[in-house]
Design a protein around this motif. Sequence first.
Motif: not given
Length: 299
Positions: A52-65, A97-109
């Motif tokens: 129930t603890d979900v971390l999404m790794i996002t980036g630019r243009n992902k605000n809709a998530l 649904l869940a306890d959502m968290h977000y962090v950005r990836q920065g450089d897509p490596r």
Amino acid sequence: MTQRITKAVIPAAGLGTRFLPATKAMPKEMLPVVDKPAIQYVVEEAVRAGLTDVLMITGRNKNALENHFDRVTELEYTLEAKGDTAKLQKVNESTDLADMHYVRQGDPRGLGHAVLRARMHVNEQPFAVLLGDDIIDERDVLLTRMLEEQEKRDASIVALLEVDPESIHLYGAAAVEPTEEADVVRITGLVEKPAKEVAPSNYAVIGRYVLKPLVFDILEHTHPGKGGEIQLTDALMEMAGDVEGTGGVYGVVFRGRRYDTGDKLDYIKAVVQLAADRDDLGPEFKPWLAEYVAGFDRI
Ligand code: G1P
């Protein structure tokens, strides 16, 4: 004592270039599969398995998530005022649904680099990784089975699917040996996207992993591999080779229904299959589809 796993990491920083122009201003994870964004199926799967603890790794243009999993008070208010509880429920499903968290990836490596971005959040516990392109049918169990095996073996676990050898170049491929469990194999080698001539088997890694936190130490020093990217497959290969130090890597062989939303053709197939299976759409959609397909003979 082993701790119950509660954290799921969902890499979602990819640019989605295969779906341009649809993904020019919208994340590919928001593409609807019937009437629900692809990413919601994946978060729902994690939650069904108790994560129930979900971390999404996002980036630019992902605000809709972030917006999709948050409240949208004006819409809630309007639907409430109309007394439209069915639609209100649909709006609230993803919020609660869940306890959502977000962090950005920065450089897509690469995928390995994306997973490494979860280190601060996950810390020292095993955790699951779910890739957004794969949807596992909710009637088939995969992640729960992987969590069980992780706890039992204190190892890292990947999901494997036997694929046509012609498609193995699209996946990480595993060299395996049997275990005492019919649906579990020990992984002795892994290669990222091999040509079919050099693939160790037709066991493909699909986008579900349950990993020991040691993977972070390994990813810190994993060099760029296939495509110049830091590959999760390469880190797992290292863990598979050092069973004493890492607990090894095992594969749970999945034989259920999986839908790939990662490229256009597979995405279309996923939408058709899931729509045909739906109680509200299937009864009208299937006869229409059968008639439509029958018409192909006349072309
Ligand atoms: C990633 C992994 C690959 C795995 C695949 C599953 O590749 O690198 O090992 O088989 O996911 O979907 P991608 O499809 O992101 O290129």
